[in-house]
Design a protein around this motif. Structure first.
Motif, short mmCIF file in Angstrom:
data_model
loop_
_atom_site.label_atom_id
_atom_site.label_comp_id
_atom_site.label_asym_id
_atom_site.label_seq_id
_atom_site.Cartn_x
_atom_site.Cartn_y
_atom_site.Cartn_z
N ALA A 20 0.82 -1.21 0.00
CA ALA A 20 0.00 0.00 0.00
C ALA A 20 0.86 1.26 0.00
O ALA A 20 0.61 2.19 -0.79
CB ALA A 20 -0.93 0.00 1.21
N VAL A 21 1.87 1.32 0.85
CA VAL A 21 2.70 2.52 0.93
C VAL A 21 3.53 2.67 -0.34
O VAL A 21 3.67 3.78 -0.88
CB VAL A 21 3.59 2.50 2.19
CG1 VAL A 21 4.56 3.66 2.20
CG2 VAL A 21 2.72 2.53 3.43
N CYS A 22 4.07 1.57 -0.85
CA CYS A 22 4.85 1.63 -2.09
C CYS A 22 3.97 2.09 -3.25
O CYS A 22 4.36 2.97 -4.03
CB CYS A 22 5.47 0.28 -2.40
SG CYS A 22 6.52 0.29 -3.86
N ALA A 23 2.76 1.54 -3.36
CA ALA A 23 1.85 1.93 -4.44
C ALA A 23 1.45 3.40 -4.31
O ALA A 23 1.38 4.12 -5.32
CB ALA A 23 0.61 1.03 -4.42
N ALA A 24 1.20 3.86 -3.08
CA ALA A 24 0.82 5.25 -2.88
C ALA A 24 1.96 6.19 -3.27
O ALA A 24 1.73 7.20 -3.96
CB ALA A 24 0.42 5.48 -1.43
N LEU A 25 3.17 5.88 -2.85
CA LEU A 25 4.30 6.72 -3.22
C LEU A 25 4.56 6.72 -4.71
O LEU A 25 4.87 7.75 -5.31
CB LEU A 25 5.55 6.29 -2.46
CG LEU A 25 5.64 6.73 -1.00
CD1 LEU A 25 6.90 6.18 -0.36
CD2 LEU A 25 5.61 8.23 -0.89
N MET A 26 4.44 5.55 -5.34
CA MET A 26 4.65 5.48 -6.78
C MET A 26 3.57 6.27 -7.52
O MET A 26 3.87 6.96 -8.49
CB MET A 26 4.66 4.02 -7.25
CG MET A 26 5.84 3.23 -6.73
SD MET A 26 7.39 3.84 -7.28
CE MET A 26 7.52 2.97 -8.80
N ALA A 27 2.32 6.18 -7.05
CA ALA A 27 1.24 6.92 -7.70
C ALA A 27 1.45 8.43 -7.53
O ALA A 27 1.23 9.19 -8.49
CB ALA A 27 -0.10 6.50 -7.10
N LEU A 28 1.87 8.85 -6.36
CA LEU A 28 2.13 10.28 -6.14
C LEU A 28 3.31 10.76 -6.97
O LEU A 28 3.29 11.87 -7.52
CB LEU A 28 2.39 10.55 -4.66
CG LEU A 28 1.19 10.47 -3.73
CD1 LEU A 28 1.62 10.53 -2.28
CD2 LEU A 28 0.21 11.58 -4.04
N TYR A 29 4.33 9.94 -7.08
CA TYR A 29 5.52 10.36 -7.81
C TYR A 29 5.31 10.34 -9.32
O TYR A 29 5.68 11.27 -10.02
CB TYR A 29 6.72 9.47 -7.43
CG TYR A 29 7.97 9.88 -8.17
CD1 TYR A 29 8.62 11.05 -7.85
CD2 TYR A 29 8.46 9.10 -9.21
CE1 TYR A 29 9.74 11.45 -8.54
CE2 TYR A 29 9.58 9.50 -9.90
CZ TYR A 29 10.22 10.66 -9.56
OH TYR A 29 11.34 11.06 -10.27
#
Length: 94
Positions: free
Chosen positions: A83-92
């Motif tokens: 979840a955190v990896c996906a959120a950071l990748m989506a934001l970036y």
């Protein structure tokens, strides 16, 4: 365990350590590629983020003994990493 023994890499700790060192070197190489403009910056940065989360999962699984933890804790950690990896990748990348 003595590293001179033939089965030294069969130990999960030694193998995890080698993977962590190798992934650190790959992350360093990607960071260097960003600075020298040999790779697209967004792609290299995304690669570094993915490597960081893979390393976090490996440390949790191998060195924090999550492999022997109750199923809900193991899967909760897995879900948190994803979840955190996906959120950071989506934001970036978004």
């Amino acid at each position: 365990m003595d590293c001179g023994k033939p089965g030294a890499l069969r130990d999960g700790t030694n193998l995890a350590w080698l993977v962590l060192v190798g992934s650190t070197l790959v992350g360093w190489w990607l960071g260097h590629a960003i600075q020298t403009a040999q790779a697209p910056m967004r792609l290299a940065t995304a690669g570094v983020l993915l490597i960081a989360f893979a390393k976090t999962w490996l440390v949790g699984y191998q060195f924090m003994e999550l492999k022997h933890a109750p199923w809900w804790l193991r899967h909760g950690f897995d879900a948190w990493i994803i979840a955190v990896c996906a959120a950071l990748m989506a934001l970036y990348l978004g």
